[in-house]
Design an enzyme around this catalytic site. Structure first.
Site, PDB file in Angstrom:
ATOM      1  CG  ASP A   1       6.527  89.082  26.347  1.00  0.00           C
ATOM      2  OD1 ASP A   1       7.088  88.531  25.417  1.00  0.00           O
ATOM      3  OD2 ASP A   1       7.126  89.269  27.279  1.00  0.00           O
TER       4      ASP A   1
ATOM      5  CG  HIS B   1       9.484  87.381  29.485  1.00  0.00           C
ATOM      6  ND1 HIS B   1       9.202  88.806  27.697  1.00  0.00           N
ATOM      7  CD2 HIS B   1      10.551  87.328  29.288  1.00  0.00           C
ATOM      8  CE1 HIS B   1       9.902  88.644  27.513  1.00  0.00           C
ATOM      9  NE2 HIS B   1      11.194  88.035  27.794  1.00  0.00           N
TER      10      HIS B   1
HETATM   11  P1  NAD Z   1      23.151  92.398  33.168  1.00  0.00           P
HETATM   12  O1  NAD Z   1      23.906  90.835  32.733  1.00  0.00           O
HETATM   13  O2  NAD Z   1      23.492  93.245  31.902  1.00  0.00           O
HETATM   14  O3  NAD Z   1      23.101  92.725  34.113  1.00  0.00           O
HETATM   15  C1  NAD Z   1      23.086  92.124  35.641  1.00  0.00           C
HETATM   16  C2  NAD Z   1      23.271  93.244  36.284  1.00  0.00           C
HETATM   17  O4  NAD Z   1      22.605  92.395  37.748  1.00  0.00           O
HETATM   18  C3  NAD Z   1      24.525  92.416  36.525  1.00  0.00           C
HETATM   19  O5  NAD Z   1      25.527  93.849  36.360  1.00  0.00           O
HETATM   20  C4  NAD Z   1      24.926  91.945  37.172  1.00  0.00           C
HETATM   21  O6  NAD Z   1      25.799  91.866  38.552  1.00  0.00           O
HETATM   22  C5  NAD Z   1      23.748  91.877  38.047  1.00  0.00           C
HETATM   23  N1  NAD Z   1      23.119  91.151  38.977  1.00  0.00           N
HETATM   24  C6  NAD Z   1      23.343  89.945  39.305  1.00  0.00           C
HETATM   25  N2  NAD Z   1      22.909  89.201  40.487  1.00  0.00           N
HETATM   26  C7  NAD Z   1      22.546  90.204  41.225  1.00  0.00           C
HETATM   27  C8  NAD Z   1      21.213  90.147  42.621  1.00  0.00           C
HETATM   28  N3  NAD Z   1      21.261  89.143  42.936  1.00  0.00           N
HETATM   29  N4  NAD Z   1      21.473  91.787  43.077  1.00  0.00           N
HETATM   30  C9  NAD Z   1      21.720  92.759  42.474  1.00  0.00           C
HETATM   31  N5  NAD Z   1      22.550  92.545  41.664  1.00  0.00           N
HETATM   32  C10 NAD Z   1      22.148  91.810  40.459  1.00  0.00           C
HETATM   33  O7  NAD Z   1      21.883  91.833  31.721  1.00  0.00           O
HETATM   34  P2  NAD Z   1      21.226  92.459  31.389  1.00  0.00           P
HETATM   35  O8  NAD Z   1      20.915  92.498  29.583  1.00  0.00           O
HETATM   36  O9  NAD Z   1      20.367  93.980  32.056  1.00  0.00           O
HETATM   37  O10 NAD Z   1      19.548  91.311  31.900  1.00  0.00           O
HETATM   38  C11 NAD Z   1      18.915  91.467  33.161  1.00  0.00           C
HETATM   39  C12 NAD Z   1      17.927  90.572  33.526  1.00  0.00           C
HETATM   40  O11 NAD Z   1      16.730  91.230  32.383  1.00  0.00           O
HETATM   41  C13 NAD Z   1      18.141  89.171  32.011  1.00  0.00           C
HETATM   42  O12 NAD Z   1      17.991  88.328  33.028  1.00  0.00           O
HETATM   43  C14 NAD Z   1      17.622  89.077  31.300  1.00  0.00           C
HETATM   44  O13 NAD Z   1      17.339  88.203  30.784  1.00  0.00           O
HETATM   45  C15 NAD Z   1      16.322  89.564  31.975  1.00  0.00           C
HETATM   46  N6  NAD Z   1      15.215  90.302  30.799  1.00  0.00           N
HETATM   47  C16 NAD Z   1      14.445  90.544  31.313  1.00  0.00           C
HETATM   48  C17 NAD Z   1      13.172  91.125  29.707  1.00  0.00           C
HETATM   49  C18 NAD Z   1      11.494  90.743  29.858  1.00  0.00           C
HETATM   50  O14 NAD Z   1      11.144  90.987  28.705  1.00  0.00           O
HETATM   51  N7  NAD Z   1      10.927  90.858  31.604  1.00  0.00           N
HETATM   52  C19 NAD Z   1      13.728  91.444  28.936  1.00  0.00           C
HETATM   53  C20 NAD Z   1      15.110  91.341  28.920  1.00  0.00           C
HETATM   54  C21 NAD Z   1      16.316  90.810  29.829  1.00  0.00           C
HETATM   55  C1  LMR Z   2      13.750  89.230  25.487  1.00  0.00           C
HETATM   56  O1  LMR Z   2      12.796  88.792  25.305  1.00  0.00           O
HETATM   57  O2  LMR Z   2      14.706  90.112  24.843  1.00  0.00           O
HETATM   58  C2  LMR Z   2      14.639  88.800  26.915  1.00  0.00           C
HETATM   59  O3  LMR Z   2      14.038  87.965  27.900  1.00  0.00           O
HETATM   60  C3  LMR Z   2      15.235  87.641  26.326  1.00  0.00           C
HETATM   61  C4  LMR Z   2      16.781  87.500  26.962  1.00  0.00           C
HETATM   62  O4  LMR Z   2      16.760  85.307  27.010  1.00  0.00           O
HETATM   63  O5  LMR Z   2      17.349  87.830  28.455  1.00  0.00           O
END
Ligand code: NAD
Ligand code: LMR
Length: 328
Positions: A162, A190
Site C-alpha cells: 500500500d 491492508h
Molecule cells: P497462490 O494461491 O498463488 O499461492 C499460495 C500458496 O500457498 C499455494 O501454493 C498454496 O498451496 C499455499 N498454501 C496454502 N495454505 C498453506 C499453508 N497452510 N501452509 C503452506 N502453504 C500454504 O497465492 P499468492 O498469489 O501467492 O498469494 C498468497 C497470499 O498473499 C494470498 O492470501 C493473497 O491474498 C496475499 N496477498 C497479500 C498481499 C499484501 O499486500 N499483504 C498482496 C498480494 C497478495
Molecule cells: C493486493 O493488495 O494486491 C492483494 O491483497 C489483493 C488480494 O486480495 O489478494
C-alpha cells in the site's frame, strides 16, 4: 570472513508470490549481498503442491546463487520453522466460491494458529515474522497470539505494498521520481480502508500536500485508487498481485533487518496504544528502522479528516478481530 547463514522460512512457497520472492531472497536482495541464507520452504502436503515446490527448488539450484547455503522442502510447519530467523508467511486460504467472509477468517485462523504455535515451539527466539497472506493484519494478530513465548513486536503484517502504491500515485501526480518522496505514512488495515496519508510527505524537501493542494483529489481519486489497487490488478490480470507483493515483502524485511537510514516506511505492527489504537491491534504505522528494530514515528498531528479515516480502518480491524476471537 563470510557471515554465518541465516534461516529464512517461506510458506506458500510454490505459489505465485513465492515464485517472485524466493529468487530475490536467494540472490541477497533481502538481507544483503554478503549474507548467506538457508531457505526452509513450506507447502501444503497435497501432492500437486509438493511437486510444484520440487520444481521451484530445481530452478533455485539451477541459479547457482553463491549466497544460497541450503534449501529444504517441508509440509509441516513444525519442521519448516525449526530455528528460523525470518519467517515470511505467504500461504493462505483464498476465498472460494460461496465462501463468506466469516468462513475465510475461520479457515485462515486455523492456518495461522497452527503456524504461530509452530513458530512458538521451534523458531529462533528472535524470529522476525512478516505475514503477507490475507487478511494479513488479522492473520498476523492470530499468529502473534498463538506464540506467547516470542516477542509480540516481532510479528508484523505487510502494508508496504500500500505504501509503495501510494508513493507511485503521488509521483505520477506531481511528476517527480518516486525515490524522492519521503515521510509517507499508511495507517491501518491492508484493505481498501487503509489510509494513505501524505500530509507530512516531502519531495526534495518540499511539501507534497502543498504541491498537490487538492483535497478532492486526495479523498476521491488518490485514496480509492490506492485502496482498490489490489482489486484492479485482479480484474486486469485474472490473478492477484504477485511480483509487486513479493517486492514489498523484500522491502519490508530488508528495511527491518538492515535499517532505513531515518527514512519512514510503513509496517503493520502490534499497537502499544500509539495514536489511540487499542493495544495489540495489528495496525499500519509509519516507522523508521535501525539495528534490526522498528520504531513508530510519534507525535504526528491527526486532523479531523485523518481521524475519520483512521477510525474507519480501525473499526474494520476490530470487526475482524471479533470474528476470530472464539477461535483463539
Ligand atoms: P497462490 O494461491 O498463488 O499461492 C499460495 C500458496 O500457498 C499455494 O501454493 C498454496 O498451496 C499455499 N498454501 C496454502 N495454505 C498453506 C499453508 N497452510 N501452509 C503452506 N502453504 C500454504 O497465492 P499468492 O498469489 O501467492 O498469494 C498468497 C497470499 O498473499 C494470498 O492470501 C493473497 O491474498 C496475499 N496477498 C497479500 C498481499 C499484501 O499486500 N499483504 C498482496 C498480494 C497478495
Ligand atoms: C493486493 O493488495 O494486491 C492483494 O491483497 C489483493 C488480494 O486480495 O489478494
Amino acid at each position: 570472513m563470510s557471515k554465518k547463514p541465516v534461516r529464512v522460512a517461506v510458506t506458500g512457497a510454490a505459489g505465485q508470490i513465492g515464485y517472485a520472492l524466493l529468487f530475490r531472497i536467494a540472490s541477497g536482495e533481502m538481507l544483503g549481498k554478503d549474507q548467506p541464507v538457508i531457505l526452509q520452504l513450506l507447502e501444503i502436503p497435497d501432492e500437486k503442491a509438493q511437486n510444484a515446490l520440487k520444481g521451484v527448488i530445481m530452478e533455485l539450484e539451477d541459479c547457482a546463487f553463491p549466497l544460497l547455503a541450503g534449501i529444504e522442502a517441508h509440509s509441516d510447519p513444525m519442521t519448516a520453522f525449526k530455528d528460523t530467523d525470518y519467517a515470511l508467511l505467504v500461504g493462505a486460504r483464498p476465498r472460494g466460491p460461496g465462501m463468506e467472509r466469516a468462513d475465510l477468517l475461520a479457515a485462515n485462523a486455523q492456518i495461522f494458529t497452527a503456524q504461530g504455535k509452530a513458530l512458538n515451539a521451534v523458531a529462533s527466539r528472535n524470529v522476525r515474522v512478516l505475514v503477507v497472506g490475507n487478511p494479513a493484519n488479522t492473520n498476523a494478530y492470530i499468529a502473534m497470539k498463538s506464540a506467547p513465548d516470542l516477542p509480540a513486536k516481532n510479528f508484523t503484517a505487510m502494508l508496504r505494498l500500500d505504501h509503495n502504491r501510494a508513493a507511485s500515485q503521488i509521483a505520477a501526480k506531481i511528476g517527480c521520481a518516486v525515490g524522492d518522496i519521503e515521510k509517507l505514512a499508511v495507517w491501518g488495515n491492508h484493505s481498501p480502508t487503509m489510509y494513505a496519508d501524505y500530509r507530512f510527505a516531502t519531495v526534495n524537501g518540499k511539501s507534497v500536500k502543498d504541491t498537490i493542494n487538492d483535497h478532492d483529489w486526495n479523498a476521491n481519486t488518490f485514496l480509492p485508487t490506492v485502496g482498490k489497487r489490489g482489486a484492479a490488478i485482479i480484474a486486469a490480470r485474472g490473478l492477484s498481485s504477485a511480483a509487486s507483493a513479493a517486492n514489498a515483502a523484500i522491502d519490508h524485511m530488508r528495511d527491518w533487518a538492515l535499517g532505513t537510514n531515518g527514512k519512514w516506511v510503513t509496517m503493520g505492527i502490534p499497537s502499544n496504544g500509539e495514536y489511540g489504537i487499542p493495544k495489540e491491534v495489528m495496525f499500519g504505522y509509519p516507522v523508521t528502522c535501525e539495528g534490526g528494530e522498528y520504531k513508530i514515528v510519534e507525535g504526528l498531528p491527526i486532523d479531523a479528516f485523518s481521524q475519520e479515516c483512521i477510525n474507519k480502518t480501525l473499526a474494520e480491524l476490530e470487526g475482524e478481530k471479533d470474528g476470530v476471537k472464539h477461535l483463539l
